[in-house]
Write a protein that holds these residues in place. Structure first.
Motif, PDB file in Angstrom:
ATOM      1  N   ASP A 149      82.355  48.235  89.959  1.00 38.53           N
ATOM      2  CA  ASP A 149      82.335  47.142  89.161  1.00 38.53           C
ATOM      3  C   ASP A 149      81.301  46.930  87.879  1.00 38.53           C
ATOM      4  OD1 ASP A 149      83.423  44.685  88.481  1.00 38.53           O
ATOM      5  OD2 ASP A 149      82.285  43.413  90.159  1.00 38.53           O
ATOM      6  N   ARG A 150      80.042  47.621  88.169  1.00 33.22           N
ATOM      7  CA  ARG A 150      79.346  47.813  87.050  1.00 33.22           C
ATOM      8  C   ARG A 150      79.953  48.641  86.120  1.00 33.22           C
ATOM      9  NH1 ARG A 150      73.777  46.651  88.411  1.00 33.22           N
ATOM     10  NH2 ARG A 150      73.511  45.486  90.272  1.00 33.22           N
ATOM     11  N   CYS A 151      80.405  49.941  86.367  1.00 31.42           N
ATOM     12  CA  CYS A 151      80.738  50.866  85.628  1.00 31.42           C
ATOM     13  C   CYS A 151      82.003  50.641  84.784  1.00 31.42           C
ATOM     14  CB  CYS A 151      81.082  52.258  86.372  1.00 31.42           C
ATOM     15  SG  CYS A 151      82.054  53.483  85.596  1.00 31.42           S
ATOM     16  N   GLN A 152      83.190  49.897  85.290  1.00 35.69           N
ATOM     17  CA  GLN A 152      84.246  49.223  84.717  1.00 35.69           C
ATOM     18  C   GLN A 152      84.880  50.730  84.071  1.00 35.69           C
ATOM     19  OE1 GLN A 152      83.555  46.261  82.082  1.00 35.69           O
ATOM     20  NE2 GLN A 152      82.711  45.076  83.536  1.00 35.69           N
ATOM     21  N   PRO A 153      85.453  51.724  85.020  1.00 37.49           N
ATOM     22  CA  PRO A 153      86.160  52.858  84.359  1.00 37.49           C
ATOM     23  C   PRO A 153      87.559  52.411  84.060  1.00 37.49           C
ATOM     24  CG  PRO A 153      86.214  52.784  86.934  1.00 37.49           C
ATOM     25  CD  PRO A 153      85.379  51.617  86.633  1.00 37.49           C
ATOM     26  N   PRO A 154      88.025  53.423  83.032  1.00 40.12           N
ATOM     27  CA  PRO A 154      89.526  52.892  82.338  1.00 40.12           C
ATOM     28  C   PRO A 154      90.375  52.819  83.866  1.00 40.12           C
ATOM     29  CG  PRO A 154      88.103  54.766  81.216  1.00 40.12           C
ATOM     30  CD  PRO A 154      87.398  54.548  82.492  1.00 40.12           C
ATOM     31  N   TRP A 167      79.077  59.583  85.453  1.00 35.44           N
ATOM     32  CA  TRP A 167      78.959  58.078  84.937  1.00 35.44           C
ATOM     33  C   TRP A 167      79.221  58.001  83.284  1.00 35.44           C
ATOM     34  CZ3 TRP A 167      75.856  57.097  80.274  1.00 35.44           C
ATOM     35  CH2 TRP A 167      75.271  58.298  79.952  1.00 35.44           C
ATOM     36  N   THR A 168      79.796  59.116  82.618  1.00 35.42           N
ATOM     37  CA  THR A 168      80.019  58.954  81.389  1.00 35.42           C
ATOM     38  C   THR A 168      81.417  58.285  80.862  1.00 35.42           C
ATOM     39  OG1 THR A 168      80.662  61.269  81.487  1.00 35.42           O
ATOM     40  CG2 THR A 168      78.446  60.978  80.612  1.00 35.42           C
ATOM     41  N   VAL A 169      81.976  58.336  82.160  1.00 32.81           N
ATOM     42  CA  VAL A 169      83.453  57.683  82.002  1.00 32.81           C
ATOM     43  C   VAL A 169      83.526  56.102  81.567  1.00 32.81           C
ATOM     44  CG1 VAL A 169      84.425  59.781  83.226  1.00 32.81           C
ATOM     45  CG2 VAL A 169      84.023  57.565  84.569  1.00 32.81           C
ATOM     46  N   CYS A 170      82.418  55.565  82.294  1.00 27.11           N
ATOM     47  CA  CYS A 170      82.030  54.017  82.390  1.00 27.11           C
ATOM     48  C   CYS A 170      82.146  53.619  80.857  1.00 27.11           C
ATOM     49  CB  CYS A 170      80.896  53.731  82.851  1.00 27.11           C
ATOM     50  SG  CYS A 170      80.518  54.424  84.506  1.00 27.11           S
ATOM     51  N   THR A 171      83.002  52.305  81.121  1.00 28.03           N
ATOM     52  CA  THR A 171      83.123  51.530  79.712  1.00 28.03           C
ATOM     53  C   THR A 171      82.065  50.464  79.644  1.00 28.03           C
ATOM     54  OG1 THR A 171      84.643  50.365  80.697  1.00 28.03           O
ATOM     55  CG2 THR A 171      85.542  52.235  79.540  1.00 28.03           C
ATOM     56  N   GLN A 172      81.077  50.313  80.506  1.00 33.00           N
ATOM     57  CA  GLN A 172      80.186  49.041  80.646  1.00 33.00           C
ATOM     58  C   GLN A 172      79.405  49.345  79.179  1.00 33.00           C
ATOM     59  OE1 GLN A 172      78.517  46.196  80.679  1.00 33.00           O
ATOM     60  NE2 GLN A 172      79.028  46.484  83.030  1.00 33.00           N
ATOM     61  N   THR A 173      79.246  48.046  78.530  1.00 31.23           N
ATOM     62  CA  THR A 173      78.486  48.320  77.315  1.00 31.23           C
ATOM     63  C   THR A 173      77.082  47.875  77.456  1.00 31.23           C
ATOM     64  OG1 THR A 173      79.268  45.999  76.696  1.00 31.23           O
ATOM     65  CG2 THR A 173      80.356  47.938  75.860  1.00 31.23           C
ATOM     66  N   ASP A 174      76.655  47.166  78.691  1.00 34.66           N
ATOM     67  CA  ASP A 174      75.329  46.812  78.895  1.00 34.66           C
ATOM     68  C   ASP A 174      74.729  47.916  79.690  1.00 34.66           C
ATOM     69  OD1 ASP A 174      72.904  45.659  79.798  1.00 34.66           O
ATOM     70  OD2 ASP A 174      73.992  43.645  79.892  1.00 34.66           O
ATOM     71  N   ASN A 175      73.805  48.518  79.033  1.00 33.98           N
ATOM     72  CA  ASN A 175      73.002  49.675  79.811  1.00 33.98           C
ATOM     73  C   ASN A 175      72.025  49.326  80.737  1.00 33.98           C
ATOM     74  OD1 ASN A 175      72.462  52.648  79.878  1.00 33.98           O
ATOM     75  ND2 ASN A 175      70.482  52.152  79.056  1.00 33.98           N
ATOM     76  N   THR A 176      71.483  48.095  80.730  1.00 33.24           N
ATOM     77  CA  THR A 176      70.843  47.656  81.711  1.00 33.24           C
ATOM     78  C   THR A 176      71.627  47.486  83.076  1.00 33.24           C
ATOM     79  OG1 THR A 176      69.307  46.537  80.162  1.00 33.24           O
ATOM     80  CG2 THR A 176      69.006  45.828  82.396  1.00 33.24           C
ATOM     81  N   ILE A 177      72.608  46.798  83.016  1.00 35.03           N
ATOM     82  CA  ILE A 177      73.448  46.787  84.325  1.00 35.03           C
ATOM     83  C   ILE A 177      74.138  48.051  84.755  1.00 35.03           C
ATOM     84  CG2 ILE A 177      75.736  45.827  85.221  1.00 35.03           C
ATOM     85  CD1 ILE A 177      75.691  43.469  83.117  1.00 35.03           C
ATOM     86  N   LEU A 178      74.470  49.024  83.970  1.00 34.25           N
ATOM     87  CA  LEU A 178      74.806  50.184  84.492  1.00 34.25           C
ATOM     88  C   LEU A 178      73.665  51.146  84.947  1.00 34.25           C
ATOM     89  CD1 LEU A 178      77.196  52.375  84.607  1.00 34.25           C
ATOM     90  CD2 LEU A 178      76.527  53.047  82.245  1.00 34.25           C
ATOM     91  N   ARG A 179      72.417  51.034  84.304  1.00 33.80           N
ATOM     92  CA  ARG A 179      71.241  52.097  84.678  1.00 33.80           C
ATOM     93  C   ARG A 179      70.821  51.428  85.997  1.00 33.80           C
ATOM     94  NH1 ARG A 179      66.960  51.153  80.598  1.00 33.80           N
ATOM     95  NH2 ARG A 179      66.898  48.928  81.646  1.00 33.80           N
TER      96      ARG A 179
END
Length: 373
Positions: A149-154, A167-179
């Protein structure tokens, strides 16, 4: 011949159980107060540095493990509002014990030195726990239960054949949430809550003499109530899908371990008859009432000082050749630290023991004279 100390203190049985009260300590001078401050200043500096390290590591880009898009354990929803946010955690693990322990101090021992030791021990345990937690988190890089849910993959994306997804496939724009999604092991909320509230629990147990073999249930409920609160904090992390159960379990064990370690640095064992008192300072006190007196060893077969403990191994009292004189280090209302006073004494004692053992081995291997039984 030896010099004896003219002192009206009495013998203390091991460990730290006084047969009669020790004389009141002399008033603390400004020189001794400065020595105390300088003696414990490195401890405070180190704990503050570790605490700063704990907070600084939060922005470090750590390792991020590969994962499977079909993995159900990381497919839970991302909770925007946590049951125990970070601010609440700091109040639970640090502020609450920091305010509760002085109240317990006032009700029981009413000691400034106990206040110093309890505060330093609490901060030490939290700093050690927080630093280790952050180092492990950024090194392990385990995905949280809500990672997808954090990553939001395509949409429609699947794992590569015979492989896992990065993790490079993730579309999440907030790096803090993804990290933060790759910092599941181990739980920081669990470790810090058990470190802070665990120290408070040990502090309560020592003040109430929980292990006095009398079996008072009231003491048990009061002493373990902080652990119950810490357990609720830890369990909330699985309810918010922030951690797997293994993360919570390991974090709770780590926090408990460090809380007990830091508590024992400044307080005696919980089974001690003086468990309610803190350890005495590391520097000698000033006692102008103690006077030297010349004495012949023939009147004292053990070669002890008057007013000190016998060196007979069968005695239940303290032995000055193994333990330093507690009267020289005691601060009123404290417990003498066990063992030699300095590392130098430890090393010298160890060397002397090796020499004695070697001599005993040589005597055992040497041939006996003819005719001896």
């Amino acid at each position: 011949m030896a010099y004896a100390r003219l002192d009206d203190s009495t013998t203390m049985t091991f460990p730290f159980k006084p047969l009669n009260p020790l004389p009141a300590a002399a008033p603390m001078t400004s020189i001794r107060r400065r020595k105390l401050i300088w003696s414990y200043l490195p401890d405070w500096i180190l704990t503050i540095v570790l605490a700063a390290l704990f907070f600084s590591l939060d922005k470090v880009e750590g390792y991020r493990r590969v994962f499977s898009l079909q993995e159900s354990s990381i497919s839970h929803p991302y909770a925007v509002h946590e049951r125990v946010p970070n601010v609440a955690l700091y109040f639970i693990c640090f502020v609450a014990p920091l305010f509760i322990m002085p109240v317990i101090n006032f009700i029981t021992v009413r000691s400034w030195w106990d206040l110093h030791n309890s505060t330093l021990g609490l901060i030490l345990g939290l700093a050690l726990t927080g630093s280790l937690t952050q180092v492990v988190k950024i090194t392990v890089g385990r995905p949280r239960p809500d990672l997808l849910d954090r990553c939001q993959p395509p949409s429609g994306l699947s794992d590569p054949q015979y492989g896992l997804t990065s993790w490079t496939v993730c579309t999440q724009t907030d790096n803090t949430i993804l990290r933060d999604g790759f910092r599941s092991f181990f739980s920081g909320h669990s470790s810090l809550s058990f470190a802070g509230l665990g120290f408070l629990s040990f502090y309560l147990a020592g003040k109430m003499h929980l292990f006095d073999s009398r079996g008072h249930t009231t003491k048990a409920w009061l002493a373990f109530s902080p652990f119950m609160a810490a357990t609720l904090v830890a369990v909330s992390r699985t309810m918010d899908y922030r951690h797997h159960w293994q993360d919570v379990l390991v974090g709770s064990l780590i926090g408990t371990l460090f809380s007990f370690f830091s508590y024992r640095q400044y307080y005696p064992d919980l089974s001690s008859p003086l468990s309610h008192r803190p350890y005495s300072p590391r520097i000698k006190r000033e006692d102008p009432e103690v006077l030297p007196m010349y004495q012949n060893n023939n009147n004292n077969d053990n070669g002890n000082f008057v007013g000190q403990r016998p060196t007979d191994p069968s005695s239940t009292a303290y032995r000055p050749n193994t333990y330093h004189s507690d009267e020289a280090y005691e601060l009123e209302g404290t417990v003498p630290r066990p063992g030699p006073a300095t590392l130098t004494e430890v090393w010298h004692e160890d060397s002397k023991r090796d020499v004695d053992n070697s001599r005993a081995e040589r005597e055992a291997l040497s041939p006996q004279p003819h005719g001896s039984s």
